[in-house]
Design a protein around this motif. Structure first.
Motif, PDB file in Angstrom:
ATOM      1  N   PHE A 122      39.864  46.865  44.433  1.00  0.00           N
ATOM      2  CA  PHE A 122      40.318  46.630  43.064  1.00  0.00           C
ATOM      3  C   PHE A 122      40.122  47.857  42.160  1.00  0.00           C
ATOM      4  CE2 PHE A 122      39.831  42.139  44.458  1.00  0.00           C
ATOM      5  CZ  PHE A 122      41.084  41.670  44.088  1.00  0.00           C
ATOM      6  N   PHE A 184      39.904  31.968  33.317  1.00  0.00           N
ATOM      7  CA  PHE A 184      41.281  31.881  32.819  1.00  0.00           C
ATOM      8  C   PHE A 184      41.326  31.646  31.312  1.00  0.00           C
ATOM      9  CE2 PHE A 184      41.932  29.857  37.203  1.00  0.00           C
ATOM     10  CZ  PHE A 184      42.064  31.098  37.801  1.00  0.00           C
ATOM     11  N   ILE A 217      34.421  30.307  37.850  1.00  0.00           N
ATOM     12  CA  ILE A 217      35.612  30.214  38.687  1.00  0.00           C
ATOM     13  C   ILE A 217      35.966  28.737  38.777  1.00  0.00           C
ATOM     14  CG2 ILE A 217      36.541  30.622  41.003  1.00  0.00           C
ATOM     15  CD1 ILE A 217      34.262  32.748  41.294  1.00  0.00           C
ATOM     16  N   MET A 230      32.730  36.159  47.841  1.00  0.00           N
ATOM     17  CA  MET A 230      33.907  35.358  47.501  1.00  0.00           C
ATOM     18  C   MET A 230      34.066  35.276  45.987  1.00  0.00           C
ATOM     19  SD  MET A 230      33.605  32.314  50.336  1.00  0.00           S
ATOM     20  CE  MET A 230      32.046  31.693  49.765  1.00  0.00           C
ATOM     21  N   SER A 233      35.419  38.561  44.681  1.00  0.00           N
ATOM     22  CA  SER A 233      36.845  38.715  44.969  1.00  0.00           C
ATOM     23  C   SER A 233      37.693  37.906  43.984  1.00  0.00           C
ATOM     24  CB  SER A 233      37.117  38.287  46.409  1.00  0.00           C
ATOM     25  OG  SER A 233      38.443  38.576  46.772  1.00  0.00           O
ATOM     26  N   ALA A 234      37.306  36.653  43.771  1.00  0.00           N
ATOM     27  CA  ALA A 234      38.071  35.790  42.863  1.00  0.00           C
ATOM     28  C   ALA A 234      38.035  36.328  41.434  1.00  0.00           C
ATOM     29  CB  ALA A 234      37.524  34.363  42.920  1.00  0.00           C
ATOM     30  N   MET A 237      40.005  39.509  40.866  1.00  0.00           N
ATOM     31  CA  MET A 237      41.437  39.200  40.806  1.00  0.00           C
ATOM     32  C   MET A 237      41.842  38.912  39.357  1.00  0.00           C
ATOM     33  SD  MET A 237      44.063  38.845  42.904  1.00  0.00           S
ATOM     34  CE  MET A 237      45.617  37.967  43.120  1.00  0.00           C
ATOM     35  N   GLU A 238      41.080  38.093  38.672  1.00  0.00           N
ATOM     36  CA  GLU A 238      41.443  37.748  37.292  1.00  0.00           C
ATOM     37  C   GLU A 238      41.212  38.925  36.340  1.00  0.00           C
ATOM     38  OE1 GLU A 238      43.209  35.553  36.140  1.00  0.00           O
ATOM     39  OE2 GLU A 238      42.770  35.447  33.987  1.00  0.00           O
ATOM     40  N   ARG A 241      44.223  41.031  36.809  1.00  0.00           N
ATOM     41  CA  ARG A 241      45.413  40.456  36.181  1.00  0.00           C
ATOM     42  C   ARG A 241      45.422  40.727  34.681  1.00  0.00           C
ATOM     43  NH1 ARG A 241      47.476  36.369  33.359  1.00  0.00           N
ATOM     44  NH2 ARG A 241      45.426  35.509  32.915  1.00  0.00           N
TER      45      ARG A 241
ATOM     46  N   SER B 233      40.210  34.224  48.904  1.00  0.00           N
ATOM     47  CA  SER B 233      39.544  33.943  47.639  1.00  0.00           C
ATOM     48  C   SER B 233      40.350  34.489  46.462  1.00  0.00           C
ATOM     49  CB  SER B 233      38.133  34.547  47.670  1.00  0.00           C
ATOM     50  OG  SER B 233      37.395  34.169  46.548  1.00  0.00           O
ATOM     51  N   ALA B 234      40.806  35.720  46.589  1.00  0.00           N
ATOM     52  CA  ALA B 234      41.571  36.335  45.503  1.00  0.00           C
ATOM     53  C   ALA B 234      42.884  35.586  45.271  1.00  0.00           C
ATOM     54  CB  ALA B 234      41.837  37.811  45.826  1.00  0.00           C
ATOM     55  N   LEU B 235      43.591  35.244  46.347  1.00  0.00           N
ATOM     56  CA  LEU B 235      44.891  34.577  46.187  1.00  0.00           C
ATOM     57  C   LEU B 235      44.727  33.141  45.697  1.00  0.00           C
ATOM     58  CD1 LEU B 235      46.785  36.056  49.269  1.00  0.00           C
ATOM     59  CD2 LEU B 235      47.224  36.521  46.844  1.00  0.00           C
ATOM     60  N   MET B 237      42.530  32.136  43.752  1.00  0.00           N
ATOM     61  CA  MET B 237      42.249  32.254  42.319  1.00  0.00           C
ATOM     62  C   MET B 237      43.554  32.256  41.535  1.00  0.00           C
ATOM     63  SD  MET B 237      39.578  32.607  40.282  1.00  0.00           S
ATOM     64  CE  MET B 237      39.064  33.287  38.679  1.00  0.00           C
ATOM     65  N   GLU B 238      44.526  33.056  41.973  1.00  0.00           N
ATOM     66  CA  GLU B 238      45.784  33.144  41.239  1.00  0.00           C
ATOM     67  C   GLU B 238      46.616  31.859  41.404  1.00  0.00           C
ATOM     68  OE1 GLU B 238      46.695  34.903  38.921  1.00  0.00           O
ATOM     69  OE2 GLU B 238      48.883  34.726  38.798  1.00  0.00           O
TER      70      GLU B 238
END
Lengths: 245, 245
Positions: A122, A184, A217, A230, A233-234, A237-238, A241, B233-235, B237-238
């Motif tokens: 990332f 989110f 999460i 994990m 990673s999650a 990702m956000e 984004r 985990s990343a996917l 999340m989205e």
């Protein structure tokens, strides 16, 4: 040769890694990453067959049975590099749009290596670990990072103090937490530190005392918790984004 | 007792798990999850001390040194349950808003267990594995799932055929790929299958031939790839974000 092998074998232990300032990198793939990196590779020990296959010019030929005694992998100890740790330089404050991952007491070297790999993916360039945690140059961490350790800078430091300093300098601290607000629903700052607690004990009291935002999460299932990798990673990702939005 | 221990020990091997329809669950935490689950726990083998500590009413007292021979953990083999696998029932088509994770040739039981834990966290109730892959009832998978295996349904099936069937029924197939479109730029269908390839070989030719959308995780760093669990985990999340938006 005997001394070299003894030296290499000693690097399985943290005290000798600290003493000599070097660490072991094992296996064809990760050794290649080390050679491609900015780090100084002091020596490559490998079998003559492996050297030919991998087209190494400079290496020390070592019989396979000797390499088995140096390496820590279950199999495939045919290529082992001795690599110089990056030199210690002062830890700078966060850059203007920088996100850093901080690990508050991570205990498993494999998990640390995996978090480094996630950071690397990332584009996060620095990972901070609290003092007394697992050593990033532990062979298990090196291997789990799949070379990310050569690109992501890891510093062991007084984490509560460092986080406090970053907060005072205007960065936002995000504490990953089961009870946190859904990521989110948060407007994530570009300049921030994502702090993840240990697998077994969560965040330390010293860190929890600092003014951070609890970030969660959203999960609907029955799992009690995600492990630190994990979760990293999650959440990365956000963060990614929102930073690219 | 001797036969029971022999039976329990045999369940370390897939052929005996298949033959007897049972598997091993180890350690205080995960055994408790099994007892709380809908699965039938055939027996709990533990030391008398552990039984008292955990307040077990029904169990078979087994001396610690015998348990060591049954268990596969490096330490803490003091509580081992023999659990009946869920009965095989036909695999139904996707529900109206269902997301399923499909693993195309996952090779590492620890990774499979971790993916189950991720599925469980994000409320995904089914995971499909291709035939010939790792056994979900492998002790390493059971332990890595941390009990998620008792809640998430895992089916081993002819994956290309099943994916084709789901596609024909109107579900969208998402193939995780380094070359995929950023997940952030996609409008993700609520009814879909997220397909992840194996750590070493990616997606199989049979799956790639199917009409799926390549979905990617935006990365800016140097890591060559994320492993299957980090990618899941990343996917997830989205997917979760878009589903809840």
């Amino acid at each position: 040769m005997k001394n070299l092998l003894k030296h290499a074998r000693s690097l399985q232990q943290k005290k000798f890694r600290d003493l000599h300032g070097s660490f072991l990198v094992q296996g064809q793939k990760v050794v290649k990453e080390a050679l491609r990196s900015d780090l100084h590779v002091e020596d490559v020990l490998c079998t003559a067959e492996a050297a030919e296959r991998m087209d190494f010019k400079e290496y020390t030929a070592v019989p396979a049975h000797e390499l088995e005694r140096v390496g820590t992998l279950e199999s495939g100890n045919e290529v082992i590099a001795i690599v110089r740790k990056p030199s210690a330089t002062p830890v700078l404050d966060l850059g203007p749009d920088e996100l850093v991952i901080a690990l508050d007491g991570i205990g498993d070297p494999g998990n640390l290596g995996t978090v480094l790999r996630i950071a690397d993916w990332f584009g996060i360039q620095r990972v901070w670990c609290n003092l007394g945690g697992v050593d990033a140059y532990n062979p298990k961490c090196v291997q789990a990072s799949m070379g990310a350790l050569f690109r992501v800078r890891v510093d062991q430091l007084d984490l509560p103090e460092m986080l406090d300093r970053q907060h005072r300098s205007g960065a936002t601290l995000y504490f990953a937490s089961m009870e946190g607000t859904s990521a989110f629903e948060m407007r994530l700052a570009k300049r921030g530190v994502l702090v993840l607690g240990s697998e077994s004990h969560g965040l330390s009291a010293e860190v929890r005392r600092l003014p951070g935002e609890l970030i969660g999460i959203p999960g609907r299932g029955g799992a009690e918790s995600l492990n630190v990798a994990m979760a990293a990673s999650a959440l990365c990702m956000e963060f990614t984004r929102q930073r690219s939005a």
